[in-house]
Design an enzyme around this catalytic site. Structure first.
Site, PDB file in Angstrom:
ATOM      1  N   LYS A  76      -7.464   8.385  -0.357  1.00 53.19           N
ATOM      2  CA  LYS A  76      -7.125   6.964  -0.221  1.00 53.19           C
ATOM      3  C   LYS A  76      -5.878   6.692  -1.048  1.00 53.19           C
ATOM      4  O   LYS A  76      -5.738   7.246  -2.163  1.00 53.19           O
ATOM      5  CB  LYS A  76      -8.311   6.112  -0.711  1.00 53.19           C
ATOM      6  CG  LYS A  76      -8.122   4.605  -0.557  1.00 53.19           C
ATOM      7  CD  LYS A  76      -9.387   3.840  -0.968  1.00 53.19           C
ATOM      8  CE  LYS A  76      -9.223   2.327  -0.813  1.00 53.19           C
ATOM      9  NZ  LYS A  76     -10.450   1.578  -1.188  1.00 53.19           N
ATOM     10  N   SER A 151     -12.323  -1.935   2.063  1.00 51.15           N
ATOM     11  CA  SER A 151     -10.902  -1.644   2.030  1.00 51.15           C
ATOM     12  C   SER A 151     -10.561  -0.198   2.395  1.00 51.15           C
ATOM     13  O   SER A 151      -9.401   0.090   2.681  1.00 51.15           O
ATOM     14  CB  SER A 151     -10.347  -1.967   0.643  1.00 51.15           C
ATOM     15  OG  SER A 151     -10.914  -1.114  -0.334  1.00 51.15           O
ATOM     16  N   SER A 175     -16.481  -1.298  -0.333  1.00 52.20           N
ATOM     17  CA  SER A 175     -15.348  -0.703   0.391  1.00 52.20           C
ATOM     18  C   SER A 175     -15.498   0.755   0.809  1.00 52.20           C
ATOM     19  O   SER A 175     -14.647   1.246   1.551  1.00 52.20           O
ATOM     20  CB  SER A 175     -14.072  -0.842  -0.426  1.00 52.20           C
ATOM     21  OG  SER A 175     -13.566  -2.135  -0.274  1.00 52.20           O
TER      22      SER A 175
HETATM   23  N1  GLN Z   1     -14.468  -6.615   0.451  1.00 53.33           N
HETATM   24  C1  GLN Z   1     -14.598  -6.759  -0.971  1.00 53.33           C
HETATM   25  C2  GLN Z   1     -13.376  -7.423  -1.528  1.00 53.33           C
HETATM   26  O1  GLN Z   1     -12.583  -7.844  -0.765  1.00 53.33           O
HETATM   27  C3  GLN Z   1     -14.816  -5.419  -1.604  1.00 53.33           C
HETATM   28  C4  GLN Z   1     -13.582  -4.628  -1.722  1.00 53.33           C
HETATM   29  C5  GLN Z   1     -13.802  -3.306  -2.380  1.00 53.33           C
HETATM   30  O2  GLN Z   1     -14.921  -2.824  -2.473  1.00 53.33           O
HETATM   31  N2  GLN Z   1     -12.702  -2.734  -2.862  1.00 53.33           N
HETATM   32  O3  GLN Z   1     -13.195  -7.559  -2.686  1.00 53.33           O
END
Ligand code: GLN
Length: 484
Positions: A76, A151, A175
């Protein structure tokens, strides 16, 4: 060439059926041919990959037994990689060539992994759809009009389309698990502190945790073996020996107590997702597990508490992007204030700015007690719910996400709807527990993920339950038709 899993390729490499160079060229070819449909990679690094593959082939020839030796993976783009652009999905870091390598990447490299490139992601990991990336959205390989989740949407889409056998993700509020569910793959967020955060660009430091994403639980176990372990360079890294996560894969489900939180099966859950989850639970029961209804009474407070704590930490972490030391700098600043404000205004996207504003607000004098301190107290109540539940059951199960992948653009105008995507995953981060998502069925052509939550440091058990499920079912082995 016939596609295989990470574990399958590992066996074939050792049996000399194939060389790491051939395998690497095979996957680079798939990325080249197919990724224009998905946009799952921000950077592809073929020269580095082929050099690493050749080095791996030499080690294989010497009989070296490093666990990931010669296996292609993707990172990532939140992990710093020496000499390679590390953008975190942001214009702010579009020009950033990392001067050092994250511990996760360093460990995987030492284990012999061959990095093919860096995957697309929501900007600074803020999002549930991969639409906040500076590099454009990622498309879901099961339906290109739909999002892959976020994400870690680039990693999830790339693995689902078999552009790479495995990839890393990070999970602050869901995410790893939500995109794994949306793309029909397996992913695990380990216990907070299990995997080093050194060199992983910080979003909300008390919640961020890295983990593997792959087709199967067995592949995730192989990856986690290389990723996990104490790191003196991360002050929250836990000094505790790492077991072999593949060792528990054979564990039998007889007598396993699985808790089903009432709150995860209530209003807001898509009926198709509910039916798929219930069918998957029936498979576990047939294998001897006992299903017990439990309650996590404060779980409804997890999204609001998270959207105070996470922005608060992000506003502090992202203060470092000031246009002075690295990252985007505006043209011809008039003075220092102009340099700061214009560099940040130009470098960050709308969602990141929204979080910084919220975070700055909840931390400011006069609001700190009302919001930030209150959210910290709620966080404790949520962790206590889990503590009580694990007095009664061994594992907690439910849907990963309340719905199947939504359409691109469908939730972009409504941040609160977007935030609710993580309604079943966020509490796990607030409590610091491990959570896994595995493919558990479909609604129409779209994948459904089932979440398994474990007690602290119980990753091996979660992987074992998922592996047993994957012995009975083939959801994890199915592939989107356009990529076969
Ligand atoms: N969707 C959540 C956010 O927008 C979690 C994101 C994540 O786990 N990095 O913060």
């Amino acid at each position: 060439m016939k596609l295989d899993t990470l574990a399958g390729w590992a066996r074939r490499l050792r049996a000399r059926d194939i060389s790491s160079r051939e395998l690497t060229e095979f996957y680079l070819g798939r990325i080249d041919r197919l990724d224009s449909q998905l946009n799952s990679f921000i950077s592809v690094t073929p020269d580095l990959a082929l050099a690493a593959a050749d080095a791996a082939d030499e080690r294989l020839a010497r009989g070296d037994e490093a666990p990931l030796l010669g296996l292609p993976v993707a990172q990532k783009d939140i992990f710093c990689t020496f000499g390679v652009r590390t953008s975190c999905g942001s214009k702010m870091l579009d020009n950033f060539i990392a001067p050092y390598t994250a511990t996760v990447v360093e460990r995987m490299n030492a284990a012999g992994a061959v990095m093919l490139g860096k995957t697309n992601m929501d900007e600074f990991a803020m999002g549930s759809s991969n639409e906040t990336s500076h590099y454009g959205p990622v498309r879901n390989p099961w339906d290109p009009e739909r999002v892959p989740g976020g994400s870690s949407g680039g990693s999830a889409a790339a693995v689902a389309a078999r552009l790479v056998p495995a990839a890393t993700g990070t999970d602050t509020g869901g995410s790893i698990r939500q995109p794994a569910a949306f793309c029909g793959i397996t992913g695990i967020k380990p216990t907070y502190g299990r995997v080093s955060r050194y060199g992983m660009i910080a979003f909300a430091s008390s919640l961020d945790q890295a983990g593997p994403m792959a087709a199967s639980a067995e592949d995730c176990a192989l990856m986690l073996n290389a990723m996990a372990g104490f790191d003196p360079r991360d002050s929250t890294s836990v000094e505790r020996p790492v077991e072999d996560f593949t060792a528990g894969l054979g564990a039998d489900l007889k007598g396993l107590r699985i808790g089903l939180p009432r709150e995860f099966f209530g209003e807001g859950l898509d009926p198709g997702v509910r039916a798929a989850t219930e069918a998957a639970l029936a498979v576990l029961r047939e294998r001897g597990a006992e299903l017990i209804e439990i309650s996590l009474p404060n779980s409804g407070l997890s999204v609001p508490a998270y959207y105070v704590v996470a922005p608060a930490e992000c506003s502090s972490n992202l203060a470092r992007y000031d246009g002075v030391r690295f990252g985007h700098r505006c043209d011809e600043p008039r003075d220092l204030t102009d340099l700061y404000t214009r560099s940040r205004a130009e470098g960050f996207g709308a969602e990141v700015k929204r979080r910084i504003m919220i975070g700055t607000y909840v931390l400011s004098a006069g609001y700190y007690d009302a919001y930030y301190l209150k959210a910290q107290k709620v966080r404790r109540l949520i962790a206590d719910d889990f503590r009580r539940a694990f007095g009664q059951v061994d594992v907690i199960a439910g849907p990963t996400s309340p719905e199947t992948p939504f359409r691109l653009g469908e939730k972009s105008a409504d941040p609160v709807q977007m935030y609710l995507s993580d309604i079943y995953t966020i509490a796990v981060n607030l409590a610091g527990l491990p959570g896994l998502s595995m493919p558990a069925g479909t609604v129409g052509n779209l994948p459904v993920g089932m979440q398994l939550i474990g007690n602290y440091f119980d990753e091996a058990r979660l992987l074992g339950v998922a592996h047993q499920f994957q012995q009975e079912t083939d959801w994890h082995a199915r592939m989107p038709a356009a990529f076969v």
